[in-house]
Design an enzyme around this catalytic site. Sequence first.
Site, PDB file in Angstrom:
ATOM      1  N   SER A   1       1.021  -1.194   0.111  1.00  0.00           N
ATOM      2  CA  SER A   1       0.124   0.093   0.001  1.00  0.00           C
ATOM      3  C   SER A   1       0.772   1.111   0.212  1.00  0.00           C
ATOM      4  O   SER A   1       1.889   0.990   0.203  1.00  0.00           O
ATOM      5  CB  SER A   1      -0.892  -0.083   1.347  1.00  0.00           C
ATOM      6  OG  SER A   1      -1.420   1.291   1.640  1.00  0.00           O
TER       7      SER A   1
ATOM      8  N   TYR B   1      -2.050  -0.983  10.387  1.00  0.00           N
ATOM      9  CA  TYR B   1      -2.047  -1.144   8.929  1.00  0.00           C
ATOM     10  C   TYR B   1      -0.649  -0.700   8.220  1.00  0.00           C
ATOM     11  O   TYR B   1      -0.221  -1.606   7.612  1.00  0.00           O
ATOM     12  CB  TYR B   1      -3.270  -0.527   8.311  1.00  0.00           C
ATOM     13  CG  TYR B   1      -3.291  -0.766   7.015  1.00  0.00           C
ATOM     14  CD1 TYR B   1      -4.133  -1.796   6.362  1.00  0.00           C
ATOM     15  CD2 TYR B   1      -2.985   0.259   6.071  1.00  0.00           C
ATOM     16  CE1 TYR B   1      -4.284  -1.856   5.061  1.00  0.00           C
ATOM     17  CE2 TYR B   1      -3.166   0.123   4.695  1.00  0.00           C
ATOM     18  CZ  TYR B   1      -3.910  -1.105   4.081  1.00  0.00           C
ATOM     19  OH  TYR B   1      -4.148  -1.298   2.628  1.00  0.00           O
TER      20      TYR B   1
END
Length: 277
Positions: free
Chosen positions: A155, A168
């Site tokens: 990401s 995350y």
Amino acid sequence: MSARVAGKVALVTGAARGIGRAQALRFAQEGADVIAVDVCGPLETVIIPPATREDLAETERLVRETGRRIAAFEVDVRDRASLAAAVDEGVAQFGGLDIVCATAGITSSAPALDLDEQTWNTMLDVNLTGVWQTCAVSAPHLIARGGGSMILTSSIAGLRGLVGVAHYTAAKHGVVGLMRSMAKELAPNGIRVNTVHPTNVDTTMIQNDMVRSKFRPDLDRPPTREEFAESAVSMNMLDVPWVEPVDVANAALFLASDEARYITAVALPVDAGSTRR
């Protein structure tokens, strides 16, 4: 279609929808058979709607429409024994394995100091340990094949810090470290390992009230898609609020193809310039 991965076999985790489905379909369109894995159910600490059996069945239908074969399994990437069994069964059906897309992932949100232990652990178990286990159970098959390509979905949070998702961000940074180590370890076996780093992608993972509301704290109700887009566009250099799943799938397809035969240990942004702002 140019059949860029003709005759190859690709494993895709998180294949029931979103990026995973797009990867399964693009690989099939370019000539590969697909081993598709998804948990197809809710996970603790995750409040966005989960993928379903029907979602995975739709991925199967789309792949078969291309004329390629698909073997689909409902498996949690945290369950190493079941994951290994599914991969082994798919390899037995199709005769080998050439490409691995470790894409299964989850999201949740809270300030770093407010995260509870279960939320932290679930995030790392799925988004980091699950990626490692996917690589670990599939690598022997790529070695037996004489080489291959692993594409790990990270990401922009694997390249920069993001507010409200420290767990995350930590997991996605961890995926980059895993990629870099595995690229070195597996290079003698002819296996390339790379990561892709999307900005926001137009999937259920962002198109939900929780994520939309984080982008529009000025509203006293969940934002509409259009109101979310007005804010999300500010993340990116290009004038788009998000990319599409196929954009990430196309990057993975390139990294898996012979066009990228000498590309390994690379962190490839698919981010509309987000990490360069």
